[in-house]
Design an enzyme around this catalytic site. Structure first.
Site, mmCIF file in Angstrom:
data_model
loop_
_atom_site.group_PDB
_atom_site.id
_atom_site.type_symbol
_atom_site.label_atom_id
_atom_site.label_comp_id
_atom_site.label_asym_id
_atom_site.label_seq_id
_atom_site.Cartn_x
_atom_site.Cartn_y
_atom_site.Cartn_z
ATOM 1 N N TYR A 183 29.278 -31.784 -40.523
ATOM 2 C CA TYR A 183 28.183 -31.828 -39.552
ATOM 3 C C TYR A 183 26.827 -32.217 -40.146
ATOM 4 C CZ TYR A 183 31.684 -29.378 -36.778
ATOM 5 O OH TYR A 183 32.845 -29.026 -36.123
ATOM 6 N N ASN B 178 26.768 -30.600 -26.044
ATOM 7 C CA ASN B 178 27.732 -30.410 -27.128
ATOM 8 C C ASN B 178 28.219 -28.970 -26.987
ATOM 9 O OD1 ASN B 178 29.272 -30.097 -29.389
ATOM 10 N ND2 ASN B 178 27.764 -30.923 -30.816
ATOM 11 N N HIS C 285 37.280 -27.637 -25.977
ATOM 12 C CA HIS C 285 38.729 -27.799 -26.032
ATOM 13 C C HIS C 285 39.490 -26.847 -25.109
ATOM 14 C CE1 HIS C 285 37.538 -30.311 -29.314
ATOM 15 N NE2 HIS C 285 37.037 -29.292 -29.986
ATOM 16 N N ASP D 76 34.590 -26.383 -14.818
ATOM 17 C CA ASP D 76 34.349 -26.184 -13.384
ATOM 18 C C ASP D 76 32.859 -26.216 -13.066
ATOM 19 O OD1 ASP D 76 37.031 -26.057 -12.845
ATOM 20 O OD2 ASP D 76 37.097 -23.893 -12.470
ATOM 21 N N HIS E 148 29.708 -35.023 -29.381
ATOM 22 C CA HIS E 148 30.198 -34.354 -30.592
ATOM 23 C C HIS E 148 29.599 -35.055 -31.794
ATOM 24 C CE1 HIS E 148 32.919 -32.109 -28.153
ATOM 25 N NE2 HIS E 148 33.265 -33.232 -27.566
ATOM 26 N N SER F 92 30.830 -34.838 -34.862
ATOM 27 C CA SER F 92 31.936 -35.357 -35.677
ATOM 28 C C SER F 92 32.846 -36.232 -34.819
ATOM 29 C CB SER F 92 32.732 -34.192 -36.266
ATOM 30 O OG SER F 92 33.366 -33.448 -35.236
ATOM 31 N N ARG G 249 41.422 -30.617 -31.671
ATOM 32 C CA ARG G 249 40.112 -31.180 -31.312
ATOM 33 C C ARG G 249 40.236 -32.482 -30.517
ATOM 34 N NH1 ARG G 249 36.609 -27.999 -34.332
ATOM 35 N NH2 ARG G 249 37.520 -27.360 -36.317
HETATM 36 C C1 DQA Z 1 31.861 -30.371 -32.337
HETATM 37 C C2 DQA Z 1 33.372 -30.588 -32.491
HETATM 38 C C3 DQA Z 1 34.139 -29.366 -32.052
HETATM 39 O O1 DQA Z 1 35.537 -29.571 -32.209
HETATM 40 C C4 DQA Z 1 33.736 -28.164 -32.889
HETATM 41 O O2 DQA Z 1 34.402 -27.001 -32.445
HETATM 42 C C5 DQA Z 1 32.277 -27.956 -32.966
HETATM 43 C C6 DQA Z 1 31.394 -29.123 -33.047
HETATM 44 C C7 DQA Z 1 31.058 -31.567 -32.906
HETATM 45 O O3 DQA Z 1 29.856 -31.616 -32.638
HETATM 46 O O4 DQA Z 1 31.614 -32.391 -33.629
HETATM 47 O O5 DQA Z 1 31.801 -26.834 -33.050
HETATM 48 O O6 DQA Z 1 31.570 -30.275 -30.958
#
Ligand code: DQA
Length: 147
Positions: free
Chosen positions: A22, A75, A81, A88, A101, A103, A112
């Protein structure tokens, strides 16, 4: 344009946790850069972060019920997930939500790769760190203003 940036679970530790994934920027530093970008474009932005699912739902409801937000950049972290409650909430409001996201979730663990939010979001940006937030805003604005 009035923008609300919502960050979910564990995003408060950005810059401190899993920095190889990150990056080193803290959430405050990321938000400052998003703020500078928005101000330079004449847009207004505010920020919300919570580790509590229901508080994310309340933030989405609030943006809709108060009628003072044009677009939400979300985010949701790991809530992405599995949170049908957030899904909703997105489906129940008319404010467009952009899923973000930092990543590239498709290049990581299997769990993910599935988002329960994507089907009810207007668009998705991922894999660009801070750029995923900026890219979401830029993409939405480009479509809205036909640039
Ligand atoms: C995330 C990706 C998610 O899978 C993870 O649980 C995160 C960060 C991202 O910003 O890449 O906490 O949302």
């Amino acid at each position: 344009m009035k923008i609300l940036v919502v960050n979910g679970v564990n995003l408060n530790l950005t810059g401190k946790r899993e920095t190889g994934v990150y990056g080193n920027l803290t959430l405050d530093e990321i938000n400052d850069k998003i703020m500078a970008y928005c101000v330079s474009n004449g847009d207004e932005v505010r920020f919300f972060q919570s580790n509590v699912e229901g508080e994310i739902v309340n933030a989405l409801h609030g943006a809709y019920l108060d009628g003072d937000v044009d677009v939400i950049v979300l985010n949701a972290g790991a809530f992405t997930h599995y949170s049908y409650a957030i899904r909703d909430a997105i489906a129940g409001i008319s404010v467009p939500v952009l899923e973000v996201h930092m990543s590239n979730v498709h290049a990581r663990e299997e769990f993910r790769k599935h988002s329960v939010l994507s089907p009810v979001c207007k668009g998705v940006t991922l894999g660009f760190g801070l750029g995923s937030y900026i890219g979401a805003i830029a993409g939405f604005k480009a479509q809205k203003e036909n640039v």
